[in-house]
Design a protein around this motif. Sequence first.
Motif, PDB file in Angstrom:
ATOM      1  N   ASP A   1      -4.167   3.229  -1.767  1.00  0.00           N
ATOM      2  CA  ASP A   1      -3.725   4.410  -1.023  1.00  0.00           C
ATOM      3  C   ASP A   1      -4.528   4.506   0.270  1.00  0.00           C
TER       4      ASP A   1
ATOM      5  N   TYR B   1       0.861  -1.193   0.000  1.00  0.00           N
ATOM      6  CA  TYR B   1       0.000   0.000   0.000  1.00  0.00           C
ATOM      7  C   TYR B   1       0.886   1.227   0.000  1.00  0.00           C
ATOM      8  N   THR B   2       0.259   2.389  -0.252  1.00  0.00           N
ATOM      9  CA  THR B   2       0.983   3.660  -0.191  1.00  0.00           C
ATOM     10  C   THR B   2       0.253   4.593   0.761  1.00  0.00           C
TER      11      THR B   2
ATOM     12  N   SER C   1       1.275  -4.427  -6.315  1.00  0.00           N
ATOM     13  CA  SER C   1       1.875  -3.135  -6.005  1.00  0.00           C
ATOM     14  C   SER C   1       0.933  -2.281  -5.169  1.00  0.00           C
TER      15      SER C   1
ATOM     16  N   ASP D   1       0.672   0.827  -5.440  1.00  0.00           N
ATOM     17  CA  ASP D   1       0.308   2.057  -6.147  1.00  0.00           C
ATOM     18  C   ASP D   1      -1.199   2.245  -6.250  1.00  0.00           C
ATOM     19  N   GLY D   2      -1.930   1.143  -6.298  1.00  0.00           N
ATOM     20  CA  GLY D   2      -3.377   1.255  -6.435  1.00  0.00           C
ATOM     21  C   GLY D   2      -4.112   1.178  -5.110  1.00  0.00           C
TER      22      GLY D   2
END
Length: 322
Positions: free
Chosen positions: A293, A246-247, A288, A290-291
């Motif tokens: 958040d 996660y981001t 990833s 990136d998706g």
Amino acid sequence: MKKTKLTRNFTLKIMSVFIGFLIWFIVVNVDNPVSSKSITIAGENVELQNTAYVDSANMMCMQDDDPDPIRVTITGERRLLSRITQTNITLTADLQQAGSLDTDPVMVPITASCPGISPENIKVTPQYLSVRLEEKVTQEFLVNVNYGSSQPGKGYEVGSQTASPEKVKITGPKSLVNKIDKVNATVNVDGKTKDVTEDVNLQIIDKNQDSLTDGKMAYLTIDNPKVTVTTKFWKIRTGVKLRAGYTGEAADGYQVDSVTTVPDTISIAGTDEALEKLRLEDNTLWISGDGVDISGEKGDMEKKVSLKDVLPEDTKLTSGAS
């Protein structure tokens, strides 16, 4: 008890009826009388002859989509007629015999022939076949390679299929070519596990998803009626683990407790090289972050991610996987 006139000499009366029938049967078969027989044949079975007489670089001749049925009446000896079926009759329409090519439609006289029957003893109804003169066009179509409902051997999936050539050119009447939806090359992979290359006949599918009939196919010219299809088979790897990142940062006072995926394992198919590389990575696919958040989040959250975006090169989900 007295015998009535009806019952008197009853045996003789029965015998006389039998003898009369026998005489009639003998006369009918010996004399072999002349009679007529009618047979109905689909209009699309009429063979157009001398099409080159009207075909040109830009025009060609074509029958109506739903021609009227043709009734053929044959006169001859009863014994001969009893052996005649639809398969014995040939229907032709010679374009050189058309009265005029300037009418729309063009009316072409129909001729029927049957072995053992003189032409004057054959009557055709209707007497003319309706045909159209149409613009001739050529269109290019991509070859759609598939394996239908067949299934490869246990533990394998169809990994890739390629056709050579990838496209074909089809020439024919404009109205018919415009009805083509796709060009299929279907191979049978039942029980197979080894890569195979084979020549495959093309199947033309119209916009109603029906195969073109033999009658309509006769109007089309395909530059490559057969294509070479190469089918490659990939092994299936089960129990491939999914892990996700996660981001971002959660809201103040909150932290990530865990990240889970549903499902947590999947099955994929791939080349030997791709599966070996996956083995060296502990059979794990990483999604990833990136998706995903989590910035400012305070509660549990869900995110749908396409697995196709994380699959390594030369791998695919197994059939039926989401």
